[in-house]
Design a protein around this motif. Structure first.
Motif, PDB file in Angstrom:
ATOM      1  N   ARG A  98      34.696  -2.963  22.156  1.00  0.00           N
ATOM      2  CA  ARG A  98      34.100  -1.695  22.572  1.00  0.00           C
ATOM      3  C   ARG A  98      32.937  -1.898  23.531  1.00  0.00           C
ATOM      4  NH1 ARG A  98      33.168   2.071  18.020  1.00  0.00           N
ATOM      5  NH2 ARG A  98      32.287   0.184  17.162  1.00  0.00           N
ATOM      6  N   ASN A  99      31.949  -2.649  23.153  1.00  0.00           N
ATOM      7  CA  ASN A  99      30.761  -2.879  23.988  1.00  0.00           C
ATOM      8  C   ASN A  99      30.496  -4.380  24.007  1.00  0.00           C
ATOM      9  OD1 ASN A  99      28.484  -2.426  25.513  1.00  0.00           O
ATOM     10  ND2 ASN A  99      27.193  -1.914  23.776  1.00  0.00           N
ATOM     11  N   LYS A 100      31.470  -5.125  24.464  1.00  0.00           N
ATOM     12  CA  LYS A 100      31.432  -6.580  24.406  1.00  0.00           C
ATOM     13  C   LYS A 100      30.534  -7.142  25.502  1.00  0.00           C
ATOM     14  CE  LYS A 100      34.592 -10.339  23.443  1.00  0.00           C
ATOM     15  NZ  LYS A 100      35.998 -10.673  23.267  1.00  0.00           N
ATOM     16  N   ILE A 101      29.587  -7.966  25.091  1.00  0.00           N
ATOM     17  CA  ILE A 101      28.676  -8.639  26.018  1.00  0.00           C
ATOM     18  C   ILE A 101      29.155 -10.071  26.198  1.00  0.00           C
ATOM     19  CG2 ILE A 101      26.317  -9.458  26.377  1.00  0.00           C
ATOM     20  CD1 ILE A 101      25.368  -7.066  24.691  1.00  0.00           C
ATOM     21  N   GLN A 102      29.404 -10.467  27.424  1.00  0.00           N
ATOM     22  CA  GLN A 102      29.847 -11.823  27.720  1.00  0.00           C
ATOM     23  C   GLN A 102      28.706 -12.699  28.241  1.00  0.00           C
ATOM     24  OE1 GLN A 102      32.575 -13.070  26.800  1.00  0.00           O
ATOM     25  NE2 GLN A 102      33.972 -11.366  26.574  1.00  0.00           N
ATOM     26  N   ASP A 103      27.676 -12.068  28.763  1.00  0.00           N
ATOM     27  CA  ASP A 103      26.567 -12.806  29.357  1.00  0.00           C
ATOM     28  C   ASP A 103      25.759 -13.517  28.274  1.00  0.00           C
ATOM     29  OD1 ASP A 103      24.682 -13.681  31.269  1.00  0.00           O
ATOM     30  OD2 ASP A 103      23.422 -11.922  30.872  1.00  0.00           O
ATOM     31  N   GLU A 104      25.798 -14.845  28.286  1.00  0.00           N
ATOM     32  CA  GLU A 104      25.104 -15.625  27.251  1.00  0.00           C
ATOM     33  C   GLU A 104      23.602 -15.394  27.252  1.00  0.00           C
ATOM     34  OE1 GLU A 104      25.898 -19.686  26.520  1.00  0.00           O
ATOM     35  OE2 GLU A 104      28.046 -19.353  26.257  1.00  0.00           O
ATOM     36  N   ALA A 105      23.009 -15.159  28.415  1.00  0.00           N
ATOM     37  CA  ALA A 105      21.567 -14.911  28.477  1.00  0.00           C
ATOM     38  C   ALA A 105      21.212 -13.623  27.727  1.00  0.00           C
ATOM     39  CB  ALA A 105      21.101 -14.823  29.928  1.00  0.00           C
ATOM     40  N   GLU A 106      22.052 -12.635  27.852  1.00  0.00           N
ATOM     41  CA  GLU A 106      21.815 -11.375  27.148  1.00  0.00           C
ATOM     42  C   GLU A 106      21.988 -11.549  25.633  1.00  0.00           C
ATOM     43  OE1 GLU A 106      23.289  -6.748  27.568  1.00  0.00           O
ATOM     44  OE2 GLU A 106      23.873  -8.189  29.109  1.00  0.00           O
ATOM     45  N   LEU A 107      23.005 -12.302  25.238  1.00  0.00           N
ATOM     46  CA  LEU A 107      23.212 -12.588  23.812  1.00  0.00           C
ATOM     47  C   LEU A 107      22.063 -13.427  23.261  1.00  0.00           C
ATOM     48  CD1 LEU A 107      27.020 -13.378  24.019  1.00  0.00           C
ATOM     49  CD2 LEU A 107      25.987 -11.375  22.916  1.00  0.00           C
ATOM     50  N   GLN A 108      21.605 -14.403  24.033  1.00  0.00           N
ATOM     51  CA  GLN A 108      20.496 -15.244  23.605  1.00  0.00           C
ATOM     52  C   GLN A 108      19.232 -14.411  23.432  1.00  0.00           C
ATOM     53  OE1 GLN A 108      19.793 -18.734  25.981  1.00  0.00           O
ATOM     54  NE2 GLN A 108      17.943 -19.261  24.862  1.00  0.00           N
ATOM     55  N   LYS A 109      19.022 -13.450  24.298  1.00  0.00           N
ATOM     56  CA  LYS A 109      17.845 -12.591  24.196  1.00  0.00           C
ATOM     57  C   LYS A 109      17.853 -11.817  22.870  1.00  0.00           C
ATOM     58  CE  LYS A 109      15.372  -9.001  26.712  1.00  0.00           C
ATOM     59  NZ  LYS A 109      15.365  -8.100  27.856  1.00  0.00           N
ATOM     60  N   ILE A 110      19.008 -11.295  22.492  1.00  0.00           N
ATOM     61  CA  ILE A 110      19.143 -10.602  21.208  1.00  0.00           C
ATOM     62  C   ILE A 110      18.889 -11.590  20.069  1.00  0.00           C
ATOM     63  CG2 ILE A 110      20.769  -9.423  19.662  1.00  0.00           C
ATOM     64  CD1 ILE A 110      22.104  -8.341  22.310  1.00  0.00           C
ATOM     65  N   GLY A 111      19.505 -12.758  20.173  1.00  0.00           N
ATOM     66  CA  GLY A 111      19.313 -13.785  19.152  1.00  0.00           C
ATOM     67  C   GLY A 111      17.870 -14.235  19.035  1.00  0.00           C
ATOM     68  N   ASP A 112      17.193 -14.393  20.163  1.00  0.00           N
ATOM     69  CA  ASP A 112      15.795 -14.819  20.151  1.00  0.00           C
ATOM     70  C   ASP A 112      14.897 -13.802  19.446  1.00  0.00           C
ATOM     71  OD1 ASP A 112      16.410 -17.166  21.447  1.00  0.00           O
ATOM     72  OD2 ASP A 112      15.715 -16.491  23.421  1.00  0.00           O
ATOM     73  N   GLU A 113      15.210 -12.519  19.628  1.00  0.00           N
ATOM     74  CA  GLU A 113      14.431 -11.477  18.931  1.00  0.00           C
ATOM     75  C   GLU A 113      14.573 -11.615  17.419  1.00  0.00           C
ATOM     76  OE1 GLU A 113      12.176  -8.910  19.719  1.00  0.00           O
ATOM     77  OE2 GLU A 113      12.118 -10.220  21.458  1.00  0.00           O
ATOM     78  N   ILE A 114      15.771 -11.889  16.964  1.00  0.00           N
ATOM     79  CA  ILE A 114      16.012 -12.077  15.529  1.00  0.00           C
ATOM     80  C   ILE A 114      15.346 -13.354  15.053  1.00  0.00           C
ATOM     81  CG2 ILE A 114      17.799 -12.476  13.792  1.00  0.00           C
ATOM     82  CD1 ILE A 114      19.640 -10.645  15.586  1.00  0.00           C
ATOM     83  N   LEU A 115      15.474 -14.426  15.830  1.00  0.00           N
ATOM     84  CA  LEU A 115      14.916 -15.719  15.436  1.00  0.00           C
ATOM     85  C   LEU A 115      13.395 -15.667  15.268  1.00  0.00           C
ATOM     86  CD1 LEU A 115      17.033 -18.179  17.601  1.00  0.00           C
ATOM     87  CD2 LEU A 115      17.070 -17.938  15.110  1.00  0.00           C
ATOM     88  N   LYS A 116      12.727 -14.812  16.023  1.00  0.00           N
ATOM     89  CA  LYS A 116      11.274 -14.695  15.904  1.00  0.00           C
ATOM     90  C   LYS A 116      10.858 -14.346  14.476  1.00  0.00           C
ATOM     91  CE  LYS A 116      10.237 -11.759  19.288  1.00  0.00           C
ATOM     92  NZ  LYS A 116       9.507 -10.980  20.304  1.00  0.00           N
ATOM     93  N   TYR A 117      11.709 -13.641  13.771  1.00  0.00           N
ATOM     94  CA  TYR A 117      11.357 -13.135  12.439  1.00  0.00           C
ATOM     95  C   TYR A 117      12.135 -13.793  11.319  1.00  0.00           C
ATOM     96  CZ  TYR A 117       9.266  -9.584  15.380  1.00  0.00           C
ATOM     97  OH  TYR A 117       8.523  -8.937  16.337  1.00  0.00           O
ATOM     98  N   LEU A 118      13.025 -14.692  11.655  1.00  0.00           N
ATOM     99  CA  LEU A 118      13.847 -15.351  10.658  1.00  0.00           C
ATOM    100  C   LEU A 118      13.058 -16.447   9.953  1.00  0.00           C
ATOM    101  CD1 LEU A 118      16.835 -14.947   9.890  1.00  0.00           C
ATOM    102  CD2 LEU A 118      17.404 -16.783  11.458  1.00  0.00           C
ATOM    103  N   GLU A 119      13.099 -16.452   8.637  1.00  0.00           N
ATOM    104  CA  GLU A 119      12.444 -17.525   7.864  1.00  0.00           C
ATOM    105  C   GLU A 119      13.393 -18.703   7.791  1.00  0.00           C
ATOM    106  OE1 GLU A 119      11.273 -16.001   4.078  1.00  0.00           O
ATOM    107  OE2 GLU A 119      10.297 -14.248   4.963  1.00  0.00           O
ATOM    108  N   LYS A 120      12.914 -19.872   8.218  1.00  0.00           N
ATOM    109  CA  LYS A 120      13.764 -21.060   8.177  1.00  0.00           C
ATOM    110  C   LYS A 120      13.282 -22.053   7.169  1.00  0.00           C
ATOM    111  CE  LYS A 120      15.917 -20.893  12.603  1.00  0.00           C
ATOM    112  NZ  LYS A 120      16.354 -21.643  13.728  1.00  0.00           N
TER     113      LYS A 120
END
Length: 146
Positions: free
Chosen positions: A124-146
């Protein structure tokens, strides 16, 4: 046990398999987290269990607790990163027989699927651009407890 045709099992040996639908962002204690390429709900991810099991009932109590803690950790990070009004949690496994949960942030102001369950349309709203996916992932990673 590794299943050779399973995208989650073969995440290191054959990343092209999960690359069709997701972008890997983190390995946690009991799981791996992927940004789902279908981003009609910003911040949608998949939390896949570390081993090849088909069903949550196959986990020991300890493994279940570790996996649920990972899912909670990711959900908290999504709330902090994107401030959704609700997160839907879905675990179906009809087409991919490896235990995984979809975490789907829902936003009232978008009204897209608000008040109903999320649709499973990976194109439906598929993003292929890895930079855009990484940006979303980076936002989550900022708050993820590791």
């Amino acid at each position: 046990m590794l299943e050779k045709n399973c995208a989650y099992c073969m995440k290191d040996e054959n990343p092209e398999l999960y690359g069709k639908f997701g972008y890997r962002i983190a390995d946690l204690k009991a799981s791996t987290v992927y940004v789902f390429k279908e981003q009609s709900h910003k911040g949608r991810v998949i939390v896949a269990y570390k081993d090849h099991v088909d069903d949550i009932s196959q986990l020991s109590d300890t493994d279940l607790l570790d996996y649920m803690k990972d899912i909670k950790n990711v959900a908290k990070a999504i709330h902090k990163a994107f401030n959704p009004d609700k997160i839907n949690f879905g675990a179906y496994g009809d087409t991919m027989h490896h235990l995984h949960f979809h975490l789907v942030p829902k936003y009232h102001e978008d009204s897209f699927e608000w008040g109903s369950t999320f649709a499973m349309d990976p194109n439906r709203n598929k993003i292929q651009d890895e930079a855009e996916l990484q940006k979303i992932g980076d936002e989550i990673l900022k708050y993820l407890e590791k």
